[in-house]
Write an enzyme that holds these catalytic residues in place. Structure first.
Site, PDB file in Angstrom:
ATOM      1  N   ASP A  94       0.857  -1.175   0.000  1.00  0.00           N
ATOM      2  CA  ASP A  94       0.000   0.000   0.000  1.00  0.00           C
ATOM      3  C   ASP A  94       0.900   1.234   0.000  1.00  0.00           C
ATOM      4  O   ASP A  94       1.834   1.326   0.798  1.00  0.00           O
ATOM      5  CB  ASP A  94      -0.878  -0.020   1.255  1.00  0.00           C
ATOM      6  CG  ASP A  94      -1.838   1.147   1.328  1.00  0.00           C
ATOM      7  OD1 ASP A  94      -2.758   1.180   0.501  1.00  0.00           O
ATOM      8  OD2 ASP A  94      -1.649   2.013   2.206  1.00  0.00           O
ATOM      9  N   GLU A 131       1.896   0.419  -4.962  1.00  0.00           N
ATOM     10  CA  GLU A 131       1.486   1.722  -5.481  1.00  0.00           C
ATOM     11  C   GLU A 131       2.669   2.677  -5.394  1.00  0.00           C
ATOM     12  O   GLU A 131       3.145   2.970  -4.310  1.00  0.00           O
ATOM     13  CB  GLU A 131       0.326   2.271  -4.657  1.00  0.00           C
ATOM     14  CG  GLU A 131      -0.886   1.381  -4.644  1.00  0.00           C
ATOM     15  CD  GLU A 131      -1.925   1.852  -3.651  1.00  0.00           C
ATOM     16  OE1 GLU A 131      -3.095   1.522  -3.855  1.00  0.00           O
ATOM     17  OE2 GLU A 131      -1.581   2.551  -2.672  1.00  0.00           O
TER      18      GLU A 131
END
Length: 147
Positions: A94, A131
């Site tokens: 994340d 990400e």
């Protein structure tokens, strides 16, 4: 135990398990917050602060500081733990862009060093992705070279 059994059962069915990991922030901070863990170890160390000393929260909560040696080590050690003990097949990070590239490089090397013979895991087959946003206080290398 249940998670390990689930991973094993999915592997037996020919499926691979990628664990979603969130190292870029914690829910709480501060030595007196009942939900804070890292600040009870070394208050003020594990979180990224701005120039006014306030903990950055651009990731939605209290941003961690992987540019600090022990936060980086915590991430690497935790990934190795999950790979060896839970036998997951990869990790999805994340907001990986809020993690320093040096941490991700160390993590990749530590995971790739795992072998079937010694660790029960072929570290070279683990899948890593995340990400890669480049924004807020880490934008354009302001804190260090981010992943």
């Amino acid at each position: 135990l249940e998670y390990r059994e689930m991973v094993r059962a999915l592997a037996d069915m020919g499926l691979r398990v990628v664990c979603d990991v969130v190292y870029n922030h914690t829910l709480s901070s501060g030595p007196s917050d009942v939900n804070s863990v890292l600040d009870k170890i070394v208050p003020g160390y594990y979180h990224r602060r701005n120039f006014d000393g306030i903990i950055e929260a651009s990731t939605c909560c209290n941003n961690t500081a992987s540019e600090h040696v022990m936060m980086s080590r915590l991430i690497v050690d935790d990934l190795v733990h999950w790979a060896k003990n839970y036998k997951v097949d990869g990790f999805r990070f994340d907001l990986m862009g809020h993690i320093m590239l040096s941490t991700m490089t160390r993590a990749k090397a530590a995971l790739e060093a795992l072998t079937l013979e010694n660790d029960g895991v072929d570290g070279k087959s683990l899948y890593l992705y995340g990400e890669g946003w480049d924004y807020a206080e880490v934008a354009q290398g302001r804190v260090g070279k981010n992943a």
